[in-house]
Enzyme design. Structure first.
Site, PDB file in Angstrom:
ATOM      1  N   SER A  58       0.869  -1.185   0.000  1.00 43.75           N
ATOM      2  CA  SER A  58       0.000   0.000   0.000  1.00 43.75           C
ATOM      3  C   SER A  58       0.903   1.232   0.000  1.00 43.75           C
ATOM      4  O   SER A  58       2.095   1.130   0.315  1.00 43.75           O
ATOM      5  CB  SER A  58      -0.895   0.006   1.242  1.00 43.75           C
ATOM      6  N   ASP A  63      -0.943  -1.629  -4.099  1.00 39.09           N
ATOM      7  CA  ASP A  63      -2.306  -1.857  -3.615  1.00 39.09           C
ATOM      8  C   ASP A  63      -2.993  -0.507  -3.380  1.00 39.09           C
ATOM      9  O   ASP A  63      -2.418   0.373  -2.723  1.00 39.09           O
ATOM     10  CB  ASP A  63      -2.208  -2.651  -2.300  1.00 39.09           C
ATOM     11  N   ASP A  67      -6.810   2.956  -7.804  1.00 36.39           N
ATOM     12  CA  ASP A  67      -8.106   2.945  -7.134  1.00 36.39           C
ATOM     13  C   ASP A  67      -8.777   4.307  -7.285  1.00 36.39           C
ATOM     14  O   ASP A  67      -8.524   5.230  -6.508  1.00 36.39           O
ATOM     15  CB  ASP A  67      -7.921   2.588  -5.647  1.00 36.39           C
ATOM     16  N   GLY A  96     -10.129  -5.458   6.828  1.00 39.12           N
ATOM     17  CA  GLY A  96     -10.021  -5.610   8.286  1.00 39.12           C
ATOM     18  C   GLY A  96     -10.920  -6.720   8.796  1.00 39.12           C
ATOM     19  O   GLY A  96     -11.352  -7.592   8.036  1.00 39.12           O
ATOM     20  N   HIS A 132     -11.059  -8.145  -2.415  1.00 36.90           N
ATOM     21  CA  HIS A 132     -10.311  -7.472  -1.344  1.00 36.90           C
ATOM     22  C   HIS A 132     -10.868  -7.944  -0.003  1.00 36.90           C
ATOM     23  O   HIS A 132     -11.905  -8.590   0.063  1.00 36.90           O
ATOM     24  CB  HIS A 132     -10.476  -5.951  -1.478  1.00 36.90           C
ATOM     25  N   GLY A 164      -9.618 -10.121   2.245  1.00 35.22           N
ATOM     26  CA  GLY A 164      -9.577 -11.589   2.327  1.00 35.22           C
ATOM     27  C   GLY A 164      -9.465 -12.157   3.734  1.00 35.22           C
ATOM     28  O   GLY A 164      -9.554 -13.371   3.908  1.00 35.22           O
ATOM     29  N   ASN A 193      -4.218  -9.062   4.091  1.00 34.67           N
ATOM     30  CA  ASN A 193      -3.286  -8.239   4.853  1.00 34.67           C
ATOM     31  C   ASN A 193      -3.421  -8.509   6.346  1.00 34.67           C
ATOM     32  O   ASN A 193      -2.533  -9.061   7.000  1.00 34.67           O
ATOM     33  CB  ASN A 193      -3.521  -6.752   4.529  1.00 34.67           C
ATOM     34  N   THR A 194      -4.585  -8.162   6.914  1.00 42.47           N
ATOM     35  CA  THR A 194      -4.796  -8.249   8.364  1.00 42.47           C
ATOM     36  C   THR A 194      -4.493  -9.647   8.915  1.00 42.47           C
ATOM     37  O   THR A 194      -3.896  -9.786   9.995  1.00 42.47           O
ATOM     38  CB  THR A 194      -6.259  -7.859   8.694  1.00 42.47           C
TER      39      THR A 194
HETATM   40  P1  13P Z   1      -7.575  -7.468   4.768  1.00 45.24           P
HETATM   41  O1  13P Z   1      -6.652  -6.614   5.582  1.00 45.24           O
HETATM   42  O2  13P Z   1      -8.961  -7.445   5.268  1.00 45.24           O
HETATM   43  O3  13P Z   1      -7.039  -8.851   4.594  1.00 45.24           O
HETATM   44  O4  13P Z   1      -7.668  -6.800   3.314  1.00 45.24           O
HETATM   45  C1  13P Z   1      -6.528  -6.706   2.515  1.00 45.24           C
HETATM   46  C2  13P Z   1      -6.817  -5.974   1.268  1.00 45.24           C
HETATM   47  O5  13P Z   1      -7.874  -6.088   0.685  1.00 45.24           O
HETATM   48  C3  13P Z   1      -5.760  -5.116   0.734  1.00 45.24           C
HETATM   49  O6  13P Z   1      -6.180  -4.414  -0.391  1.00 45.24           O
END
Ligand code: 13P
Length: 290
Positions: free
Chosen positions: A50, A85, A106, A179, A208, A210, A232-233
């Site tokens: 990001s 991202d 985006d 998140g 997104h 996930g 990510n999270t």
């Molecule tokens: P999460 O942090 O919910 O896994 O989302 C990641 C994401 O979509 C990054 O673009």
């Protein structure tokens, strides 16, 4: 193999009805861990950054150089793409310049005409350099200042218009959010996914947010045309939990347990294991070519 664009791996995933994991990286530990997991699982992968994480890591050029150097040093042979991202218009251009092999522009917060115009420009520039492009229609909600926004649903007609620009893959809101999902989350909207897919034809779609989507929903979404899943999270949580356990077990004070190479190891190993698990859920294990 040098870093590659994400186009071929996503198209192969789309044809083969599996998805490529796009894992956000935050530093060297994340990069090493995710690359190790993908090499072990023989899976193609997208490492994504990001703009905030890039700033934290001292800029796009540093991210590109770090990923390339770690990739070469580890002797990685599975296909790896480096992707921006949720890029801004300027950020996407800067990443193409810095050596990223894929970018997301985006423009979902602009009015649609402006999103379309700016997406067109980024696609033209990126494709002239062999860089793949993701665009977005319909914002992906998430938690900001403690308030969780409901995931938006993308308009299929707008998705079709972006598809016509020649974008390589498209992020579209289907009730997903970034998140942790709130307890009352209604789940993914498969009706919306179906309606979008009908309008965009062969264009691979991106999911997104996930983290925390039940596996059955993830796999159903893949069967309906999702070919890239952003995570990510989830990896932040497993890293934090493993590190917490190390600290709480008093291991920091055990000999040289304070050495960062020891302190960060359990977290890194937890990322490796969780990434391999996700790769199996997405079905991309064993799908590398070289
Ligand atoms: P999460 O942090 O919910 O896994 O989302 C990641 C994401 O979509 C990054 O673009």
């Amino acid at each position: 193999m040098v870093l590659v664009s994400a186009k071929e791996m996503i198209e192969k995933a789309h044809e083969g009805h599996y998805a490529i994991g796009a894992f956000n990286i935050n530093n060297m530990e994340w990069t090493k861990a995710i690359l190790a997991a993908c090499q072990q699982a023989n899976s193609p992968v997208i490492l994504q950054v990001s703009e905030g994480a890039a700033k934290y890591m001292c800029g796009f050029k540093q991210c590109a150089d770090m990923v390339k150097n770690i990739h070469d040093h580890m002797g990685i042979t599975v296909p790896v793409a480096l992707h921006l991202d949720h890029g801004t218009f300027e950020g996407a251009k800067a990443c193409i310049e810095a050596g990223f092999t894929s970018v997301m522009f985006d423009g979902s917060h602009y009015d649609f005409a402006e999103n379309l115009e700016k997406s067109k420009e980024i696609i033209k520039l990126a494709h002239s350099q062999g860089v793949s492009v993701e665009c977005e229609v319909g914002g992906i909600g998430g938690t900001e200042d403690g308030v969780t926004a409901k995931g938006e649903l993308a308009d299929p007609e707008q998705c079709a218009k972006i598809a016509d620009l020649g974008v390589d893959f498209l992020a579209c809101g289907i009730g997903n959010i970034h998140g942790i999902y709130p307890a009352n989350w209604e789940g993914l909207s498969f009706d919306q996914l179906k309606a979008i897919k009908e309008r965009v034809g062969d264009l691979p779609l991106v999911l997104h947010g996930g983290t925390g989507i039940p596996v059955e929903q993830v796999q159903k979404a893949i069967s309906m045309g999702i070919s890239k899943i952003n995570v990510n999270t989830d990896l932040q949580l497993v890293f934090a939990e493993a590190t917490k356990q190390y600290v709480e077990a008093g291991l920091v004070d055990d000999g040289k347990g304070y050495d960062p190479r020891k302190l960060l190891k359990p977290g890194r190993e937890a990322i490796v294991e969780r990434t391999k698990e996700l790769i199996r859920e997405f079905g991309s294990d064993g799908k590398a070519w070289n």
